[in-house]
Scaffold this active site. Structure first.
Site, PDB file in Angstrom:
ATOM      1  N   ASP A   5      -8.683  16.305 -16.549  1.00 40.66           N
ATOM      2  CA  ASP A   5      -8.900  14.882 -16.785  1.00 40.66           C
ATOM      3  C   ASP A   5      -8.498  14.626 -18.240  1.00 40.66           C
ATOM      4  OD1 ASP A   5      -9.929  12.398 -17.473  1.00 40.66           O
ATOM      5  OD2 ASP A   5     -11.636  12.557 -16.108  1.00 40.66           O
ATOM      6  N   ARG A  59       0.835  -1.209   0.000  1.00 43.55           N
ATOM      7  CA  ARG A  59       0.000   0.000   0.000  1.00 43.55           C
ATOM      8  C   ARG A  59       0.871   1.262   0.000  1.00 43.55           C
ATOM      9  NH1 ARG A  59      -2.003   2.247   4.418  1.00 43.55           N
ATOM     10  NH2 ARG A  59      -2.173   0.314   5.593  1.00 43.55           N
TER      11      ARG A  59
HETATM   12  C1  LIG Z   1     -13.319  10.862 -18.521  1.00 43.60           C
HETATM   13  C2  LIG Z   1     -13.426   9.891 -17.387  1.00 43.60           C
HETATM   14  N1  LIG Z   1     -12.853  10.188 -16.203  1.00 43.60           N
HETATM   15  C3  LIG Z   1     -12.930   9.331 -15.153  1.00 43.60           C
HETATM   16  C4  LIG Z   1     -13.618   8.133 -15.247  1.00 43.60           C
HETATM   17  C5  LIG Z   1     -13.671   7.195 -14.083  1.00 43.60           C
HETATM   18  O1  LIG Z   1     -12.766   6.141 -14.291  1.00 43.60           O
HETATM   19  P1  LIG Z   1     -12.935   4.641 -13.752  1.00 43.60           P
HETATM   20  O2  LIG Z   1     -14.121   4.052 -14.407  1.00 43.60           O
HETATM   21  O3  LIG Z   1     -11.625   4.008 -14.105  1.00 43.60           O
HETATM   22  O4  LIG Z   1     -13.122   4.723 -12.271  1.00 43.60           O
HETATM   23  C6  LIG Z   1     -14.227   7.784 -16.460  1.00 43.60           C
HETATM   24  C7  LIG Z   1     -14.948   6.517 -16.583  1.00 43.60           C
HETATM   25  O5  LIG Z   1     -15.628   6.229 -17.540  1.00 43.60           O
HETATM   26  C8  LIG Z   1     -14.136   8.687 -17.555  1.00 43.60           C
HETATM   27  O6  LIG Z   1     -14.705   8.415 -18.744  1.00 43.60           O
END
Ligand SMILES: Cc1ncc(COP(=O)(O)O)c(C=O)c1O
Length: 392
Positions: free
Chosen positions: A185, A61
């Site tokens: 993101d 961890r």
């Molecule tokens: C743009 C985006 N960010 C974050 C996530 C969350 O990721 P995870 O499904 O790996 O938890 C997703 C999931 O579809 C996503 O499309």
């Protein structure tokens, strides 16, 4: 903190290009054995040699060699100081949101991933952190929503499913004047096509489940920071919340990243062909694709990215046609997620964005005629043929 390294140091050792860095990773071969495939260190704990004397690994961890190799590799590819690998993209989102405290204000892209929207509207709100969901492709909208207590701007660019593009450099410049942390993101474009830290962002996050791992077979999440200082604030969240990435999943992601460049190029090429086919189909009323020159954010896109990725959405003439497509696709799979080798189609209004209230969804264009397609790396003509028969 043990093994806390500025990963840019690894990068300085080499002037290799992106594909070579992705293939060879940070350490590349494992130093003890010379294993060309970096091994899966499938151990929860590590032997102490004596009191306060370990080889740098105590407990998975906290640190694990396979996970660390992946973290170093991704920090190099995103050109950040530090990377944290987590169990999923949502764990990465939660980790970043741990920087927010009661009374803080968040500005977020309006059509972000439904799960992120849900966190903002539940966990954050319950902790007295309010969010304004804003169309960040319009810079004035961002400026208009800044308040004295705005602590963070959370950008998805391009957004999904409606593929809006935010000007990351401009937003960062304005945000930093107000001491606002800029988070991007970068799941959809990956560092191969977009490097938000170089455009001014402070933090990049990923659902590694998507293009980075790339084969629809594991979950992963990443947080990459521009500075070590920011990483020092975030790392304890991962350690004590326990959302670490498992060694096997880290290894799968390391393997996936080796082919990131060739996969992204193929996704990109296929997506353009499919977008052009859809644009000319009589039952398709609208195609959301950032690579079209008449896309409203095209100029922003070409300023900050080197490609358009593998995602598009399209609106058909009726709900009935949308349901028919979902029912009739054959090679293309009706399934959530994106970014894997297989083409996947979803119905955002029910699958990815059901958390968003219906009035909001309608406003964003996420209606019962909208379909989202993650264009895979199959032969493009097979993808087109499958869509053609499903639309007929
Ligand atoms: C743009 C985006 N960010 C974050 C996530 C969350 O990721 P995870 O499904 O790996 O938890 C997703 C999931 O579809 C996503 O499309």
């Amino acid at each position: 903190m043990k093994n806390f390294t500025n990963y840019q140091e690894y990068d300085k050792k080499t002037n290799l290009k992106f594909a070579s860095k992705a293939v060879h990773g940070a350490l590349g071969t494992e130093p003890l054995t010379g294993s060309v495939s970096f091994p899966i260190f499938q151990s929860a704990t590590f032997r102490f040699r004596g009191l306060k004397d370990s080889l740098g690994y105590d407990y998975t961890r906290l640190q694990n060699p396979t996970v660390e190799e992946l973290e170093r590799t991704l920090a190099i590819l995103e050109e950040g100081a530090h990377c944290m690998a987590l169990s999923s993209g949502m764990a990465a989102v939660m980790c970043v949101f741990s920087l927010l405290k009661s009374g803080d204000h968040l500005i977020s892209s309006d059509d972000i991933y439904g799960g992120t929207y849900e966190i903002a509207n539940t966990v954050l709100l319950e902790n007295n952190i309010k969010t304004d969901f804003v169309d960040l492709s319009v810079i004035e909208e961002f400026e208009k929503h800044i308040k004295p207590n705005t602590k963070m701007v959370f950008i998805e660019s391009p957004t999904n499913p409606t593929m809006k593009v935010a000007d990351i450099a401009k937003i960062s410049e304005i945000a930093h004047k107000h001491n606002i942390i800029v988070v991007v993101d970068n799941t959809l474009l990956t560092p191969y096509y977009q490097k938000p830290l170089n455009l001014g962002a402070d933090i990049v996050l990923h659902s590694g489940t998507k293009y980075l791992e790339g084969h629809n077979d594991t979950m992963a999440g990443f947080v990459i920071t521009k500075t070590e200082e920011m990483a020092t604030k975030l790392r304890p969240y991962l350690t004590y919340q326990g959302s670490c990435l498992a060694p096997l999943n880290a290894w799968l992601t390391l393997r996936g990243i080796k082919t990131l460049e060739v996969r992204m190029q193929k996704h990109n090429d296929n997506c353009r062909k499919v977008a052009e086919f859809l644009r000319n189909h009589p039952k398709v009323t609208k195609v959301y694709y950032v690579g079209f020159e008449d896309h409203k954010d095209y100029q922003t896109t070409i300023k900050q990215t080197t490609g358009f990725g593998g995602m598009l959405s399209f609106e058909v003439d009726s709900e009935q046609t949308a349901l028919q497509v979902l029912d009739k696709v054959d090679m293309i799979i009706f399934a959530g997620s994106l970014g894997g080798t297989e083409s996947l189609i979803v119905y955002p209004t029910v699958v990815t964005h059901h958390e968003v209230p219906i009035e909001e969804r309608e406003k964003l264009g996420i209606n019962d005629r909208l379909l989202r397609l993650s264009v895979g790396i199959e032969d493009p003509q097979d993808i087109i043929n499958d869509l053609a028969q499903a639309l007929d």
